[in-house]
Design a protein around this motif. Sequence first.
Motif, PDB file in Angstrom:
ATOM      1  N   LEU A   1       0.850  -1.188   0.000  1.00  0.00           N
ATOM      2  CA  LEU A   1       0.000   0.000   0.000  1.00  0.00           C
ATOM      3  C   LEU A   1       0.881   1.231   0.000  1.00  0.00           C
ATOM      4  N   GLU A   2       0.492   2.235  -0.757  1.00  0.00           N
ATOM      5  CA  GLU A   2       1.251   3.479  -0.826  1.00  0.00           C
ATOM      6  C   GLU A   2       0.372   4.623  -0.352  1.00  0.00           C
ATOM      7  N   LEU A   3       0.918   5.421   0.565  1.00  0.00           N
ATOM      8  CA  LEU A   3       0.195   6.561   1.113  1.00  0.00           C
ATOM      9  C   LEU A   3       1.035   7.821   0.954  1.00  0.00           C
ATOM     10  N   GLU A   4       0.496   8.786   0.234  1.00  0.00           N
ATOM     11  CA  GLU A   4       1.179  10.049   0.041  1.00  0.00           C
ATOM     12  C   GLU A   4       1.187  10.822   1.357  1.00  0.00           C
ATOM     13  N   ALA A   5       2.229  11.612   1.567  1.00  0.00           N
ATOM     14  CA  ALA A   5       2.350  12.389   2.801  1.00  0.00           C
ATOM     15  C   ALA A   5       1.153  13.320   2.996  1.00  0.00           C
ATOM     16  N   GLU A   6       0.679  13.938   1.926  1.00  0.00           N
ATOM     17  CA  GLU A   6      -0.466  14.846   2.042  1.00  0.00           C
ATOM     18  C   GLU A   6      -1.693  14.118   2.562  1.00  0.00           C
ATOM     19  N   LEU A   7      -1.959  12.935   2.044  1.00  0.00           N
ATOM     20  CA  LEU A   7      -3.117  12.154   2.498  1.00  0.00           C
ATOM     21  C   LEU A   7      -2.973  11.799   3.973  1.00  0.00           C
ATOM     22  N   LEU A   8      -1.785  11.356   4.366  1.00  0.00           N
ATOM     23  CA  LEU A   8      -1.548  11.043   5.779  1.00  0.00           C
ATOM     24  C   LEU A   8      -1.760  12.270   6.662  1.00  0.00           C
ATOM     25  N   ARG A   9      -1.306  13.413   6.187  1.00  0.00           N
ATOM     26  CA  ARG A   9      -1.424  14.636   6.987  1.00  0.00           C
ATOM     27  C   ARG A   9      -2.867  15.093   7.134  1.00  0.00           C
ATOM     28  N   VAL A  10      -3.622  15.085   6.041  1.00  0.00           N
ATOM     29  CA  VAL A  10      -5.001  15.595   6.118  1.00  0.00           C
ATOM     30  C   VAL A  10      -5.944  14.606   6.787  1.00  0.00           C
ATOM     31  N   TYR A  11      -5.552  13.352   6.871  1.00  0.00           N
ATOM     32  CA  TYR A  11      -6.341  12.343   7.590  1.00  0.00           C
ATOM     33  C   TYR A  11      -5.625  11.892   8.867  1.00  0.00           C
ATOM     34  N   SER A  12      -4.844  12.776   9.448  1.00  0.00           N
ATOM     35  CA  SER A  12      -4.166  12.457  10.704  1.00  0.00           C
ATOM     36  C   SER A  12      -5.197  12.059  11.757  1.00  0.00           C
ATOM     37  N   PRO A  13      -4.898  11.026  12.524  1.00  0.00           N
ATOM     38  CA  PRO A  13      -5.814  10.608  13.589  1.00  0.00           C
ATOM     39  C   PRO A  13      -5.725  11.476  14.845  1.00  0.00           C
ATOM     40  N   SER A  14      -5.067  12.612  14.757  1.00  0.00           N
ATOM     41  CA  SER A  14      -4.881  13.484  15.918  1.00  0.00           C
ATOM     42  C   SER A  14      -6.164  14.231  16.270  1.00  0.00           C
TER      43      SER A  14
END
Length: 130
Positions: free
Chosen positions: A31-44
């Motif tokens: 699976l590949e996850l772009e940094a932008e996607l990870l950032r905007v869907y942060s579980p924080s």
Amino acid sequence: MSSKATSVPSNINYRKSTNVLELSYADGTKLELEAELLRVYSPSAEVRGHGAGQETLQTGKKDVRILDIQPSGSYAIKVCFDDGHDSGLYAWEYLYELGLHKEAFWKDYLRRIEEAGASREPALISIRQL
């Protein structure tokens, strides 16, 4: 939802050149996850809030990069971004679901950006020192 055993990656690589986090699994899944996607869907809590309806739309994150990835116990990773965000713990199951359904998450994000009249582009602020 995936089984817990299925969702634990056997290998994690961050490819700086493409700004993509690659997760490999024992069954051969990648699976590949772009940094932008990870950032905007942060579980924080900063992104998700503390309950339904308290989410904060993340804008201007098109060029965000990952600075560091740290293990958090045996269940998650902490991702540190170059915009200073580092408070989300990405549990294995969450990363797996995000990767499996990346296109749907991305389409939803683009829809919300458009509805808000916002942009993925970082704000350009000219700073001059006289």
